[in-house]
Write a protein that holds these residues in place. Structure first.
Motif, PDB file in Angstrom:
ATOM      1  N   LEU A  30      18.651  30.539  26.397  1.00  0.00           N
ATOM      2  CA  LEU A  30      18.197  29.286  26.992  1.00  0.00           C
ATOM      3  C   LEU A  30      17.668  29.513  28.407  1.00  0.00           C
ATOM      4  O   LEU A  30      18.270  30.238  29.196  1.00  0.00           O
ATOM      5  N   LEU A  31      16.538  28.860  28.719  1.00  0.00           N
ATOM      6  CA  LEU A  31      16.040  28.815  30.089  1.00  0.00           C
ATOM      7  C   LEU A  31      16.568  27.525  30.716  1.00  0.00           C
ATOM      8  O   LEU A  31      16.366  26.442  30.168  1.00  0.00           O
ATOM      9  N   VAL A  32      17.254  27.639  31.831  1.00  0.00           N
ATOM     10  CA  VAL A  32      17.853  26.459  32.454  1.00  0.00           C
ATOM     11  C   VAL A  32      17.490  26.386  33.936  1.00  0.00           C
ATOM     12  O   VAL A  32      17.258  27.407  34.586  1.00  0.00           O
ATOM     13  N   ILE A  33      17.420  25.162  34.434  1.00  0.00           N
ATOM     14  CA  ILE A  33      17.249  24.921  35.865  1.00  0.00           C
ATOM     15  C   ILE A  33      18.544  24.305  36.375  1.00  0.00           C
ATOM     16  O   ILE A  33      18.911  23.201  35.972  1.00  0.00           O
ATOM     17  N   ARG A  34      19.242  25.020  37.209  1.00  0.00           N
ATOM     18  CA  ARG A  34      20.531  24.564  37.730  1.00  0.00           C
ATOM     19  C   ARG A  34      20.345  23.609  38.906  1.00  0.00           C
ATOM     20  O   ARG A  34      19.464  23.794  39.740  1.00  0.00           O
ATOM     21  N   MET A  35      21.225  22.607  38.977  1.00  0.00           N
ATOM     22  CA  MET A  35      21.321  21.731  40.146  1.00  0.00           C
ATOM     23  C   MET A  35      22.747  21.822  40.671  1.00  0.00           C
ATOM     24  O   MET A  35      23.693  21.557  39.926  1.00  0.00           O
ATOM     25  N   ASN A  36      22.910  22.213  41.903  1.00  0.00           N
ATOM     26  CA  ASN A  36      24.231  22.361  42.512  1.00  0.00           C
ATOM     27  C   ASN A  36      24.806  20.971  42.815  1.00  0.00           C
ATOM     28  O   ASN A  36      24.413  20.319  43.778  1.00  0.00           O
ATOM     29  N   ASN A  37      25.749  20.535  41.972  1.00  0.00           N
ATOM     30  CA  ASN A  37      26.292  19.173  42.066  1.00  0.00           C
ATOM     31  C   ASN A  37      27.090  18.907  43.332  1.00  0.00           C
ATOM     32  O   ASN A  37      27.438  17.759  43.617  1.00  0.00           O
ATOM     33  N   ALA A 152      20.281  39.213  40.794  1.00  0.00           N
ATOM     34  CA  ALA A 152      21.482  39.810  41.389  1.00  0.00           C
ATOM     35  C   ALA A 152      21.919  39.044  42.623  1.00  0.00           C
ATOM     36  O   ALA A 152      23.119  38.782  42.820  1.00  0.00           O
ATOM     37  N   ASN A 153      20.973  38.654  43.464  1.00  0.00           N
ATOM     38  CA  ASN A 153      21.310  37.930  44.683  1.00  0.00           C
ATOM     39  C   ASN A 153      21.853  36.541  44.371  1.00  0.00           C
ATOM     40  O   ASN A 153      22.823  36.076  44.974  1.00  0.00           O
ATOM     41  N   MET A 154      21.227  35.864  43.406  1.00  0.00           N
ATOM     42  CA  MET A 154      21.655  34.500  43.090  1.00  0.00           C
ATOM     43  C   MET A 154      23.005  34.470  42.396  1.00  0.00           C
ATOM     44  O   MET A 154      23.801  33.557  42.611  1.00  0.00           O
ATOM     45  N   THR A 155      23.284  35.459  41.552  1.00  0.00           N
ATOM     46  CA  THR A 155      24.604  35.487  40.916  1.00  0.00           C
ATOM     47  C   THR A 155      25.688  35.754  41.946  1.00  0.00           C
ATOM     48  O   THR A 155      26.785  35.180  41.865  1.00  0.00           O
ATOM     49  N   SER A 156      25.396  36.597  42.928  1.00  0.00           N
ATOM     50  CA  SER A 156      26.372  36.840  44.002  1.00  0.00           C
ATOM     51  C   SER A 156      26.584  35.579  44.829  1.00  0.00           C
ATOM     52  O   SER A 156      27.715  35.238  45.185  1.00  0.00           O
ATOM     53  N   ALA A 157      25.488  34.869  45.117  1.00  0.00           N
ATOM     54  CA  ALA A 157      25.587  33.639  45.904  1.00  0.00           C
ATOM     55  C   ALA A 157      26.380  32.558  45.188  1.00  0.00           C
ATOM     56  O   ALA A 157      26.990  31.691  45.824  1.00  0.00           O
ATOM     57  N   SER A 158      26.406  32.619  43.861  1.00  0.00           N
ATOM     58  CA  SER A 158      27.083  31.588  43.067  1.00  0.00           C
ATOM     59  C   SER A 158      28.608  31.677  43.115  1.00  0.00           C
ATOM     60  O   SER A 158      29.296  30.854  42.515  1.00  0.00           O
ATOM     61  N   ALA A 159      29.136  32.658  43.829  1.00  0.00           N
ATOM     62  CA  ALA A 159      30.591  32.796  43.933  1.00  0.00           C
ATOM     63  C   ALA A 159      31.222  31.627  44.687  1.00  0.00           C
ATOM     64  O   ALA A 159      32.401  31.319  44.498  1.00  0.00           O
ATOM     65  N   LYS A 160      30.440  30.961  45.550  1.00  0.00           N
ATOM     66  CA  LYS A 160      30.939  29.825  46.323  1.00  0.00           C
ATOM     67  C   LYS A 160      29.936  28.683  46.236  1.00  0.00           C
ATOM     68  O   LYS A 160      28.728  28.914  46.229  1.00  0.00           O
ATOM     69  N   ALA A 161      30.456  27.461  46.211  1.00  0.00           N
ATOM     70  CA  ALA A 161      29.566  26.302  46.109  1.00  0.00           C
ATOM     71  C   ALA A 161      28.624  26.216  47.296  1.00  0.00           C
ATOM     72  O   ALA A 161      27.444  25.882  47.141  1.00  0.00           O
ATOM     73  N   GLU A 162      29.125  26.541  48.476  1.00  0.00           N
ATOM     74  CA  GLU A 162      28.299  26.387  49.679  1.00  0.00           C
ATOM     75  C   GLU A 162      27.182  27.413  49.768  1.00  0.00           C
ATOM     76  O   GLU A 162      26.181  27.200  50.463  1.00  0.00           O
ATOM     77  N   THR A 163      27.311  28.540  49.066  1.00  0.00           N
ATOM     78  CA  THR A 163      26.252  29.549  49.094  1.00  0.00           C
ATOM     79  C   THR A 163      25.352  29.496  47.862  1.00  0.00           C
ATOM     80  O   THR A 163      24.296  30.139  47.838  1.00  0.00           O
ATOM     81  N   THR A 164      25.768  28.763  46.844  1.00  0.00           N
ATOM     82  CA  THR A 164      24.947  28.613  45.641  1.00  0.00           C
ATOM     83  C   THR A 164      23.675  27.840  45.987  1.00  0.00           C
ATOM     84  O   THR A 164      23.736  26.833  46.690  1.00  0.00           O
ATOM     85  N   PRO A 165      22.511  28.295  45.518  1.00  0.00           N
ATOM     86  CA  PRO A 165      21.265  27.563  45.806  1.00  0.00           C
ATOM     87  C   PRO A 165      21.338  26.106  45.357  1.00  0.00           C
ATOM     88  O   PRO A 165      22.086  25.766  44.443  1.00  0.00           O
TER      89      PRO A 165
END
Length: 226
Positions: A30-37, A152-165
């Motif tokens: 699946l291709l998905v567009i994430r929105m950080n809630n 790789a950068n975005m998966t690392s950033a996803s470890a915390k809500a505040e750093t997730t795009p």
């Protein structure tokens, strides 16, 4: 052999070559567009609905990937057991998107500031999807800024809500053939801090259903919970 992330024009060139053949098979990716809630404006339901109605699903499938994709209006591949056959999903409707935009603004959501969408620079389809989205959002007054990034950068950033795009585009592949691979790991809050759950969605009722389904064996019993 090559990978399956090639731009369509390259696939067509390979297919026309006398010494090559392109095999097309339906996958479960699946291709998905994430929105950080957790980040405004995406902590507002009307803002999320605005964006959901502003993506041109048919245009992307027919014009950008030339029919080499199928619409999955639910967060599951439509060729796996448990998929809800009657689900309609969000339609592309800029008039509806504008209505939700106005509702979100009235509720204080910061819809008029630039909003960032992270795309995967090496993968052209994510950029093309972003450009399509950007164009239609501009017509309703939303300034979408595309940010070149890497998986790789975005998966690392996803470890915390505040750093997730605020928003980012990626695929969810078939790591194991079970609905839990998609809906379970994307929407159960126990997976917060992983890239699959990077929308940071939280709903105790949904958590309960997904965890109950995960503990069961029989598909007929599990399917209604998923």
């Amino acid at each position: 052999m090559t990978d399956s992330f090639l731009p369509v024009d390259q696939v067509e060139r390979i297919d026309k070559a006398p010494n090559a053949h392109v095999a097309k098979n339906v996958t479960m990716r699946l291709l998905v567009i994430r929105m950080n809630n957790t980040k405004p404006p995406f902590d507002n339901i009307n803002a999320r609905k605005c964006f959901a109605h502003a993506f041109n699903y048919t245009g992307f499938i027919e014009e950008i990937v030339k029919g080499n994709a199928l619409r999955n209006p639910a967060p599951l591949p439509n060729n796996i057991w448990g998929y809800p056959k009657d689900v309609a999903g969000y339609d592309f409707d800029l008039a509806k998107a504008k209505e939700y935009f106005q509702k979100a603004v009235a509720e204080g959501a910061p819809m008029r500031r630039p909003i960032e969408l992270h795309v995967q620079q090496p993968l052209e389809q994510t950029i093309q999807a972003g450009q399509l989205f950007q164009s239609d959002l501009a017509s309703i007054g939303i300034n979408l800024k595309m940010v070149n990034d890497t998986f790789a950068n975005m998966t690392s950033a996803s470890a915390k809500a505040e750093t997730t795009p605020e928003m980012w585009i990626h695929w969810v592949s078939t790591y194991y053939v079970d609905p839990d691979n998609w809906i379970g790991q994307m929407y159960d809050s126990r997976f917060h801090g992983t890239w699959k759950a990077s929308c940071w969605y939280t709903n105790p009722s949904v958590d309960e259903l997904l965890r109950k389904a995960r503990s069961m064996v029989d598909q007929e019993d599990r399917a209604p919970l998923l």
